[in-house]
Design a protein around this motif. Sequence first.
Motif: not given
Length: 417
Positions: A369, A303-307, A156, A309-311, A336, A159
């Motif tokens: 979030v 595993n911050d990409e999910k956070i 991604s 995306r949520e933001c 974020y 990454e």
Amino acid sequence: MIDLLQIRIYLKSQFITELFDKDGILRGGECAPDIITEYGFSLAAGCVEKSDDPKNPHYEVGRLYHPFESLPSSNSTLAFKFKFGGKNYFPHVEIKASPAKLLQGHNAFGSTDFMNGVNALMYTFWTAFPFVDDLLEISSSELYQIDSTYSAKMKSMFECKQVITALSSVSTGKVKNTKSFESTASWSYGSEYSAKIAYLKEVEVNRQLQELKVKMKTQKHEYLTKQLNALQSEEVQSFVKNVIRFEAKIKRKWLKENGIPTRLIDLKKFIGDRSAEFCEWLWHKNFDPIFETFKGHNMNMQNDEKIFRECKIVFDKYREVNGKTVVVETKSRNVYQFYLSCKAQGLEFMKGITSSSGFYRNYSDLGQVLSKAQIQNLHTQNSVVIPLIKVINIDFSNQRPASFREINPNVLAVVGA
């Protein structure tokens, strides 16, 4: 692939006045600047003065030079410049271009065939100026720089940026990390021998697209339209997505220091039938020491990409600008960043260094979030530590689409000087 070639072609001896040092050793030479005007090239003046004679008013010019010119061809441009020599070098023309862009309009991927790239530059220049044979000694042509580049695909963009951040701390021996940004890490940038760069190709392609659109508002060259279509194509967009490009900028001094001839006729013999492998060999010679160092470095795969995306889902705003939808990410990025700070320093620490209103505003926003319990325990979460070398995988057999075909340089149609 070969991303850039810089070649010098020297003037024939009859146009050169030899220059010797105090010991009588030939070190350089020079030529009269106006010689090149006979072959269709322009001159510029570094100094223009008005005469003091009222009876004969005129301007006198001095410090004549040839400015870099851009030669348009079918898909891109070739830069060239005449240099008139000096005490330590001989008169020559320097030609410089990306063979990939000349041949196909983009450098998302391209050929590794060295001689094919050389021929692309030579054909473009000589087709525009067919009578330059009388001025230049083709057998004197010398390689001054070659950029060799290979890419690694990430999972991604998130990454990609994590890897660039990790690369920014990597150094080895004399190869020091320099000039690192969010989308770029570099080693020995500006060196007279070689420089190494890692950068996000998708970011570069998007920047090129924006620059092309601006340029096309005032310039109507056909090659600009071809470049735009090439960069917007599904093939290119898919290929550069989540890609980190590792580029070695290899210069004449490095080649000579490593026993590699720089005069093209000698280099052709040196390479033999390995013209297509020469690019990869050069890349390994420059990047292998750095990749060895990667083995000693780890990176935190959070595993911050999910956070993030949520933001973005919660806080991104959309507005119309000149008929186009623009995403405003300011709020989501601020929230974020507060999340990352809490994770690194702890909630109580952030409360102590932030104004009361700012802290509770950020705390409330992040609460949309994550739960309060999650926020309060962010600093206790452990990241997954992975060796950097395991994350970066360069597949040398998969550096261009299956549909790629070598292009013969003599298909290029040169527009003119």
